[in-house]
Structure formats: structure tokens, C-alpha cells
Design an enzyme around this catalytic site. Structure first.
Site, PDB file in Angstrom:
ATOM      1  CD  GLU A 503      50.217  36.490  16.878  1.00  0.00           C
ATOM      2  OE1 GLU A 503      50.516  37.275  17.751  1.00  0.00           O
ATOM      3  OE2 GLU A 503      51.035  36.115  16.015  1.00  0.00           O
ATOM      4  CD  GLU A 777      53.312  40.526  11.030  1.00  0.00           C
ATOM      5  OE1 GLU A 777      53.523  39.504  10.342  1.00  0.00           O
ATOM      6  OE2 GLU A 777      53.194  40.509  12.269  1.00  0.00           O
TER       7      GLU A 777
HETATM    8  C1  BGC Z   1      50.820  40.427  16.138  1.00  0.00           C
HETATM    9  C2  BGC Z   1      50.673  41.894  16.050  1.00  0.00           C
HETATM   10  C3  BGC Z   1      50.720  42.476  17.384  1.00  0.00           C
HETATM   11  C4  BGC Z   1      52.082  42.154  17.930  1.00  0.00           C
HETATM   12  C5  BGC Z   1      52.397  42.740  19.232  1.00  0.00           C
HETATM   13  C6  BGC Z   1      52.160  40.144  16.731  1.00  0.00           C
HETATM   14  O1  BGC Z   1      52.454  38.813  16.817  1.00  0.00           O
HETATM   15  O2  BGC Z   1      50.625  39.805  14.939  1.00  0.00           O
HETATM   16  O3  BGC Z   1      50.161  42.476  15.005  1.00  0.00           O
HETATM   17  O4  BGC Z   1      50.354  43.772  17.518  1.00  0.00           O
HETATM   18  O5  BGC Z   1      52.324  40.781  17.942  1.00  0.00           O
HETATM   19  O6  BGC Z   1      53.593  43.269  19.123  1.00  0.00           O
END
Ligand code: BGC
Length: 929
Positions: A503, A777
Site C-alpha cells: 500500500e 493501525e
Molecule cells: C489504509 C488506510 C486508509 C484506508 C481507507 C487502508 O487500506 O491503510 O489507512 O485510510 O484503507 O479506508
């Protein structure tokens, strides 16, 4: 006092250290000016702001120092400026208290020129400072036709779309005589991650990483300027560049795609030499360059790098190297992007981390524990025979068997391979990749491992750390540490969500919730100025803002855009930067983008002013948000979207007022009020119940001022009731930043402290009890039973929940700002005791200078030491006391020089002070539980 008098150095240092010498006892320091900056940088080389804005700081130990006038001088020669002759521009004495973002108003600037400048000031007492030390800025290539260099790369082939070795490009050239100055202007496509690792005569050019940086590549492409005077020599010279796939054409995004921006790697470079005899010469990227595959045989941001040292071309960037077996380069078409100079500090190596533990894994690998989760890579030192392959795998945490846990990396392999060339010690660092990790598992080491075998290299945008927060509680201090490392790990040219899985994108929502905390920890003014340029650039014509910026995810036909709390970054971040740095120009630049987003969302909300339809992330990762039967955290997305639209409308109204756009200020002020009405009708009961009765519903309604005054205490009471009933927080990305703020603003600081200090899951401190060194997270990345959360979404380095740092600075440390006088021109010092803390100190390098607030309790006494920068003022609140109990530097408040407007406001004492150091004591004050 008769003239300046100085404390001996040691004594002064001691006084500073103790922070306790009452202001009047400190010797008078002369008025000085320092900290000269141009736009967001100190002595920048290669900028294109026109006109640039100049800032400086006043330094004086005299209380109440206010700038009454300034004088700026600019010259193109340092000697002229020192003498005050042949000036290009002299502002003369200007009566003004402005010391930030003052426009250069001299003759039009020309490209490739260094401008020297200095400033002096007068204070309101009529004292003049001496001239500041001389500072400078240097223009880059301001006009498109300043660029004569061609775009070059390899001859097009079918392999362009496949992963392939990073090419080396080189050219030899002659330097005719002694060089007075030489500059290299360079950019590239695809080079990002690693750089167009540039070399001149076998030496690396500069220490910047991941150049030219990640921007909205099709529209804005950065070039860098390097002073390479010292690298050239008369006679034969050579220049070389290595190109990597990077963000441009490597794998990017979670769909396993490559080449999102393009297929070809390309370089544009212009070396401009000025000889001592005044002649000039240019060496540019052109058809005379040659190209060949280099030793980086594979490189990818997510995947890692494979480096075959046997394929190194020793001396490839030196004049003596023979490149007859290299191919000629191809000339390529220029990309459509505008070339821009950077406004943000570059990415650099920022820390080295030695291993804190080494052991053998059951897998046969050697495990190095670097003691800290971070972003970067490992430097490998190795000796062995040619062809030996050493493999390095990286992970954030270990599984229950003590092996690397890599399931949460999803498709990111983050694996480096080094193939030895043999014949002595070899040192490897990758060029075009980075990893998110704490542990390195090394396979194939030909020698015994020791602490020198692996060194962690942390990389980050090289932002000055401006904030410090230290308390008497070690877990809170670790939380602050984790927040800072979360920021350091994810502020890598763009604000990313995470550094480890497939990501690593500029997620707007994450940046939005964390921006305020970020501005406490580091100077992020230039960093966000750059990124907001890309926000505006990647914004759709209808005003919708993509999920991630820069946006490689979707073309215009897809809908990776237009989401509440995420896209609102386009409004909330400029406003936050304006508050933190007082930069009105930032609002000016972003205004069209801010307004366009609100117009887009308003259309989505329709005439009813309730935004219902469409995809929303909602209160992302709220507690049990994946379990609809849990009633605590499922805040309706219609409520969230409507609340954010109302808030953004409010901020656009305020922005318009700051910019003097009165009609817009009125119109968006009305939109805000109408939306508040719609929100109340739709989501608020007459008894103060908001929406689904979730903590986030209350946090947003209270923080965004969406409730009638009469319902505020009722709604706050319901929030407190919910926190008490559940005995924990339930908020996700969007509610968390506001939760403690609304509690303390409504008289429930004790509840805010309870939530903050809670160690059991779910809480901010729970991950710390599980050994976290960065923000997780999810609240339960590692569950209380030691199992891992869903590996599909379980990063251990995501800063969003670190947004609590803002509350900690403002309430524990006590440092805040007055939105009416942004940039801390007027600050608010109001530390709130709680949770048994016995001391805390916060400091912040504001644009005006250092602001500090340090308190401690000793028995029944509360002591607060404050430093307020020159040319600013502060409002200081001492909670729960009476005026007659407070002393400043040992004297009663009304007798203290510098303290004014002493007020008893309810149970609290509020005073105003000008700049200087103050030492308050409060006798017989109760320590809250
Ligand atoms: C990311 C986030 C992001 C989200 C959106 C994720 O995969 O890591 O932090 O804001 O997607 O919902």
C-alpha cells in the site's frame, strides 16, 4: 537596569536548564534577529517561488518584546550586502509587526542566481537590533526555456513494461579551466525511489533520497538543484546516473499493478558551469550519453531489491572509464508535466539503529532485532566468495514461534538479495526500495554475525523535530515516542498510511486526522505545502478528491474519490497548517481546491443537506466496526458525511473571511448554519441524543459545533455515560482525534485522562504493554490472547490513532494556539493536571521561536514555567485557583511586570503575558485525582 549585562555562560545554561529563573532576574539580552527562512526552508538552493516570502525570528530576553519595524536588504553579492552598497532591494524602515512570510518586493528575480539577504528590526521601545547574519536563497530554472537538456533513456523495447535491471547512464566531458560555481539541475521519471543516484567523478551527488520525489507526475514533476562546484576539476570529468522503477513504473497500489504512470525511465539533467574567468558552459542530457544495465538487477518498492555486485562497473562515473560496450541513449519525448522546484525538505537517512539482539531462528536464518519499528533498510557488511547470495527479509513483529510474522505484508515481499563479488569487505544498502520493519532475518551469511553485520538505516522526509513532550509517566512518554516514530516512518515525501504492506500510499483520511499532531512534532509546513499542491492537482474537475494523493489508483472513470473524512483533507489540512504556521499564502493557494470540494459534497448532499448515498469509509476501524451486532461503534455514514461537510463548509467560510472574500464568507457561513439545522433535525433528539448514540457521533457533533448550546451539556453527559458504561473508547479513525478534546472542552478532563491512561484493551496504552514502538493501525493488532488481527489489514505502523498527540500537547503540556492570531502569534498555555501526573513539560519551535510550558507539583504547590517567544503574546490559564493564591516570580500577579489582564474566570485564573520567561506558583492547589 543600566545597559545590557550578561550572565556567565554556565550560569545562563543552568538557568535555562532549570527553566526556573524568574524573568526579571535574567540579564537583559540585546535584541537580535535570527532563524531567517525563505518560504519553508533555510538558505534554499534552487527555488521557484515568485516572489519568495521571507521570515525571521526576534530574540530577546526582555519581556514584552514586540517588533515595531523592520528593514530588509537584498543583494546579489555577499560583500555588497555586508557593506550595504549596490543593493538590489532595500525595503527601508517599514513600520510593521510582520516577521513571517514578508514578500520580497525588489526587481524581478532571474534564474540561477543567488540572492543574499539580511534583516534588522526595531522593537516597540525603539531599540534597534544589529543586522542579522546574512542568509540567501538561490533561484532554480524559472522559465521553461531555461531547460535545454533533452529527455533521455534507453531505446524503446518490449521489455519496458517488465521489471528489468536499473540502467546506468553516463557521459564524459571536459572542464576547460578553474570553476567558480557549478550547478546541476536534474529530474527524472521513474527514478523516484532511489534516486537518480547521481555521481560525478565517482562521488555521489548530494545526500537526498527518492528524488525527484513523488508528485502528481503527469502534472507536476520536481527537479532538484545541486551545488556541485567542489566535485568538478579542470580537465576530464564524467557524470553518471542510475535509474530505478520507483513509484513511476514499479508495482503500486493494492491491485498488483505496475507502470501506473508510464513504462519508460527517463532522465533530464543540466550541469551549468561558471568559470572563474566569467565564461559559462553547459553539459546536458543529450544524444551523447551512453546506457547499460547496472548491478541493481531488480528493484521494487514493495518487493525489495536484488543487487548483483559482480555486475558493478567499477569507476563507471569517472572520466577514465571506457564505455565502448554501452549503448547510445534514445531521445525521448518530454512528459506533459510542469517542472517545479521542491518546497519541502528532501528525504534523507535520518537515524542509524544498531541491533539490540541477535539470534538464530529455527528457519536457519539469523535474526537481528533493531529494537524499533521504522522505515528504511538494513546496511549489510559481509565478506565471502563471489556469487554467494545473502537474503534479507524484513518484518515488524515476530509470531508466537519467534519467527518473522509476514502475513500482514500481504503481497509486499520486502526482501533484499545481495550477491557478493568477493575479495574483501562488502557493504550493501539498497537503492530503489524501502521496508517497514524492526526485525531482519538474514539467510546465507558466509561469516559469523555480529552487531556490525546489520545496521538499521531509518529514512524519512528530513523534517526538523519542533516539539517535545515529556511527562512523569513512562508509558505516556512511550506513547509520545511511538507517535513520533509513526510520523517519521510515514512522512516519506508524501504522508503515507503505512510503510510495510502493498500500500504505502498518500491516504487522505490518515493525513487529515493526524495533521495537527504532525505539526506539533515536526515542522511540516513545507511537507504539506508540497502535498496540498498535489491534492489540488489530482482533484477531479467536479471537485471530488481522490482517496489517495498522489493518485495512481483510478482514472477519471472510477470512483476512488469523494469520501467524507478522507476528501475533507483538502479543506482541513490547509486550515490546520494556517493555524499552526500562520501561512495565509497557503490558504490563498488552496482556496479554489477547498471550495471545490465543499461544492462537490454539497451536491452529493442535495437540497435536504444530508449526505446519504454512495460509498463511505465511515469511522474506519472503530471498535468492532466489522460486527454490526456491536452497538458501540457503528456510527451511521450519513451522520459522519453530513457532519464533515458542515465542518468543511465552516472552515471554507473562515478561510474566505481571512482572505477577504466577504461574499463567500457569508455564503459558506450560511451553508454551515443550514447544515447544522439539517443535522439537528435529522440526527439529534430534544434530549441531546445524537445519531446512534456512539462516542464518534458525540465527538463529531460537539467538535464541529453542530449542536444548539442548550444541548451541549446533555450530549456531553451522554458521551460520558457511554464511556463509563463501556469502560473504554470505541472510536475509529474519524472520531478518535476529537474524543478527548470534546471531553475536556465540556468539563470532563478527568474522563479524558482515564481513557488516555487506560492500559487494558482497547486503549492507546494497550499496544505499549505489548511492546509497541510505533502506532498500530488497529486497537487490537495483537489481541489480548496474543493472536493477530486479520492479516489483510494489520499494520503496526499507521499513525492515525496517534492523533491523540494533539490533545496531549495541548492539555498535558498545555501548549495551544489562538485561531484568531494563528502561527502562535498569540498562544494559549493551559496545562491540565490529571491521572496523578506530577510533572510535564512541552516545548514547540513555533514560527516565532520557542514556546515552552513546564509544570510540576510539589506537595500542595503547583509551579508553571513558561517561555513566550518575542513578538508574540500568550494567554495563560491556571485551573481551579484564585488570583490571591498565584505568584509570578515571587510577586503577586498585579505587581508582576509583564503580566496583564489578570482575571478570575469562574474557578480559574486567566492572565495575559507578552514575550519572555515567567514563573508561576500556585499555593495550596488541589491535585486532581
Ligand atoms: C489504509 C488506510 C486508509 C484506508 C481507507 C487502508 O487500506 O491503510 O489507512 O485510510 O484503507 O479506508
Amino acid at each position: 537596569m543600566s545597559g545590557p549585562m550578561f550572565l556567565p555562560d554556565r550560569q545562563a545554561a543552568l538557568a535555562l536548564l532549570l527553566g526556573c529563573l524568574p524573568g526579571p532576574l535574567l540579564a537583559q539580552r540585546p535584541l537580535e534577529v535570527n532563524g531567517l527562512r525563505v518560504e519553508y526552508l533555510t538558505n534554499p538552493v534552487g527555488i521557484d517561488a515568485a516572489p519568495p516570502r521571507l521570515s525571521w525570528r526576534l530574540e530577546s530576553t526582555t519581556r514584552n518584546t514586540v517588533q515595531a519595524a523592520y528593514q530588509l536588504q537584498v543583494a546579489t553579492s555577499e560583500a555588497d550586502l555586508g557593506r550595504g552598497t549596490d543593493l538590489l532591494w532595500d525595503s527601508g524602515k517599514v513600520s510593521s509587526d510582520a516577521s513571517l512570510y514578508v514578500d520580497y518586493r525588489g526587481p524581478a528575480l532571474v534564474s540561477r542566481t543567488r540572492y543574499y539577504w539580511r534583516v534588522r528590526v526595531w522593537d516597540a521601545r525603539g531599540r534597534a537590533s544589529p543586522w542579522s547574519a546574512i542568509a540567501y536563497w538561490e533561484t532554480g530554472l524559472l522559465r521553461p526555456d531555461d531547460w535545454t537538456a533533452k529527455w533521455i533513456g534507453s531505446v524503446p523495447s518490449a521489455a519496458d513494461s517488465l521489471p528489468s535491471p536499473s540502467p546506468l547512464l553516463r557521459r564524459a566531458f571536459r572542464v576547460a579551466s578553474a570553476v567558480a560555481a557549478a550547478r546541476l539541475y536534474v529530474t527524472s521519471l521513474g527514478l523516484y525511489l532511489g534516486l537518480y543516484e547521481l555521481q560525478l567523478n565517482d562521488r555521489r551527488v548530494g545526500d537526498q533520497l527518492f528524488t525527484p520525489g513523488w508528485t502528481s507526475y503527469h502534472r507536476r514533476l520536481q527537479y532538484q538543484t545541486y551545488d556541485v562546484t567542489a566535485l568538478l576539476r579542470p580537465g576530464e570529468n564524467a557524470i553518471g546516473a542510475m535509474l530505478g522503477d520507483g513509484w513511476y513504473r514499479g508495482y503500486l497500489g493494492f491491485n498488483g499493478q505496475r507502470n501506473l504512470y508510464g513504462r519508460r525511465l527517463a532522465l533530464r539533467l543540466q550541469l551549468e558551469i561558471r568559470y572563474q574567468d566569467g565564461r559559462t558552459e553547459r553539459v546536458t542530457s543529450d544524444a551523447g550519453w551512453r546506457i547499460t544495465p547496472g548491478p541493481v538487477v531488480g528493484s521494487d518498492i514493495y518487493g525489495g531489491e536484488t543487487y548483483d555486485a559482480r555486475r558493478e562497473r567499477a569507476g563507471w562515473s569517472s572520466a577514465a572509464y571506457r564505455d565502448s560496450d554501452w549503448a547510445p541513449v534514445a531521445l525521448l519525448d518530454a512528459p506533459p508535466a510542469t517542472l517545479i522546484a521542491p518546497v519541502s525538505p528532501p528525504v534523507r537517512r535520518v537515524r542509524e539503529l544498531p541491533p539490540v539482539g541477535i539470534r538464530q531462528l529455527p528457519s536457519g536464518e539469523t535474526l537481528f532485532d533493531l529494537g524499533q519499528n521504522f522505515t528504511g533498510w538494513a546496511r549489510l557488511k559481509v565478506r565471502g566468495s563471489a556469487g554467494t547470495t545473502v537474503t534479507l527479509r524484513f518484518a515488524e513483529v515476530l509470531d508466537r514461534t519467534g519467527n518473522l510474522y509476514t502475513a500482514n505484508l500481504r503481497n509486499a515481499k520486502q526482501t533484499d538479495r545481495y550477491i557478493l563479488k568477493g575479495g574483501g569487505e562488502e557493504i550493501f544498502e539498497p537503492h530503489f526500495t524501502f521496508h517497514g520493519f524492526r526485525y531482519v532475518a538474514v539467510q546465507g551469511l558466509p561469516q559469523r554475525a555480529d552487531t556490525g553485520t546489520i545496521t538499521g538505516i531509518a529514512v524519512s522526509s528530513d523534517l526538523a523535530q519542533t516539539g517535545q513532550l515529556v511527562t512523569s509517566d513512562s508509558l505516556l512518554n512511550q506513547l509520545q515516542h511511538n507517535i513520533v516514530w509513526g510520523q517519521r516512518s510515514n512522512f516519506l515525501d508524501v504522508p503515507t498510511d503505512c510503510p510495510q504492506r502493498d500500500e504505502r500510499l498518500g491516504w487522505t483520511g490518515d493525513a487529515q486526522v493526524f495533521a495537527r499532531t504532525a505539526a506539533f512534532n515536526m515542522d511540516v509546513s513545507g511537507f504539506f505545502a508540497k502535498w496540498l499542491g498535489d491534492v489540488a492537482s489530482d482533484q477531479r474537475s467536479g471537485g471530488s478528491v481522490p482517496w489517495v494523493i498522489p493518485n495512481p489508483l483510478g482514472g477519471d472513470s472510477t470512483d476512488f474519490a469523494g469520501t467524507a473524512g478522507w476528501s475533507d483533507a483538502a479543506v482541513i489540512i490547509p486550515w490546520t497548517m494556517y493555524l499552526s504556521y500562520g501561512d495565509r499564502g497557503m490558504l490563498e493557494r488552496q482556496y479554489t481546491s477547498m471550495r471545490a470540494w465543499v461544492e462537490y459534497a454539497r451536491r452529493r448532499a442535495g437540497s435536504e443537506l444530508i449526505w446519504r448515498p454512495g460509498w463511505q469509509f465511515g469511522d474506519w476501524l472503530a471498535l468492532h466496526s466489522d460486527d454490526p451486532s456491536y452497538p458501540g461503534a457503528t456510527t451511521g455514514t450519513d451522520l459522519i458525511a453530513t457532519a464533515f461537510l458542515a465542518h468543511s463548509a465552516d472552515l471554507v467560510a473562515r478561510t474566505a473571511a481571512v482572505l477577504g472574500r466577504d461574499a463567500d464568507a457569508t455564503a459558506y457561513g450560511k451553508l454551515f448554519r443550514d447544515m447544522r439545522g439539517a443535522f439537528d433535525r435529522e440526527f439529534v433528539s430534544a434530549t441531546g441524543r445524537v445519531g446512534e448514540n456512539t462516542q464518534t457521533a458525540y465527538a463529531l457533533a460537539l467538535a464541529f459545533d453542530l449542536l444548539p448550546d442548550s444541548l451541549v451539556p446533555l450530549a456531553a453527559g451522554r458521551l460520558v455515560q457511554d464511556v463509563r458504561a463501556r469502560a473504554h473508547l470505541t472510536t475509529g479513525f474519524l472520531g478518535t482525534p476529537y474524543l478527548l478534546h470534546v471531553l475536556s472542552a465540556t468539563g470532563h478532563t478527568d474522563v479524558a485522562y482515564q481513557l488516555l491512561m487506560q492500559r487494558t484493551y482497547p486503549s492507546w496504552l494497550y499496544p505499549i504493554t505489548r511492546g509497541a514502538t510505533t502506532m498500530w493501525e488497529r486497537w487490537d493488532g495483537i489481541r489480548p490472547d496474543s493472536s493477530f488481527e486479520d492479516p489483510g489489514m494489520n499494520s503496526f505502523n499507521h499513525y492515525a490513532f496517534g492523533a491523540v498527540g494533539d490533545w496531549m500537547y495541548q492539555n498535558i503540556g498545555g501548549i495551544g494556539l489562538d485561531p484568531a492570531e494563528p502561527g502562535y502569534r498569540r498562544s494559549r498555555i493551559a496545562p491540565r493536571r490529571g491521572a496523578g501526573l506530577t510533572s510535564a513539560s512541552a516545548s514547540l519551535e513555533t514560527p516565532f521561536g520557542a514556546l515552552t510550558s513546564a509544570w510540576r507539583t510539589e506537595g500542595q504547590q503547583f509551579a508553571l514555567n513558561v517561555t513566550v517567544p518575542a513578538n508574540t503574546a500568550a494567554e495563560i490559564t491556571l485551573w481551579d485557583t484564585r488570583v490571591d493564591r498565584v505568584r509570578e516570580s515571587g510577586t503577586a500577579l498585579d505587581a508582576s511586570a509583564g503580566v496583564r489582564n489578570v482575571k478570575q474566570r469562574g474557578n480559574d485564573v486567566v492572565v495575559e503575558v507578552g514575550s519572555g520567561r515567567y514563573s508561576f506558583t500556585v499555593a495550596g492547589s488541589e491535585t486532581p485525582p
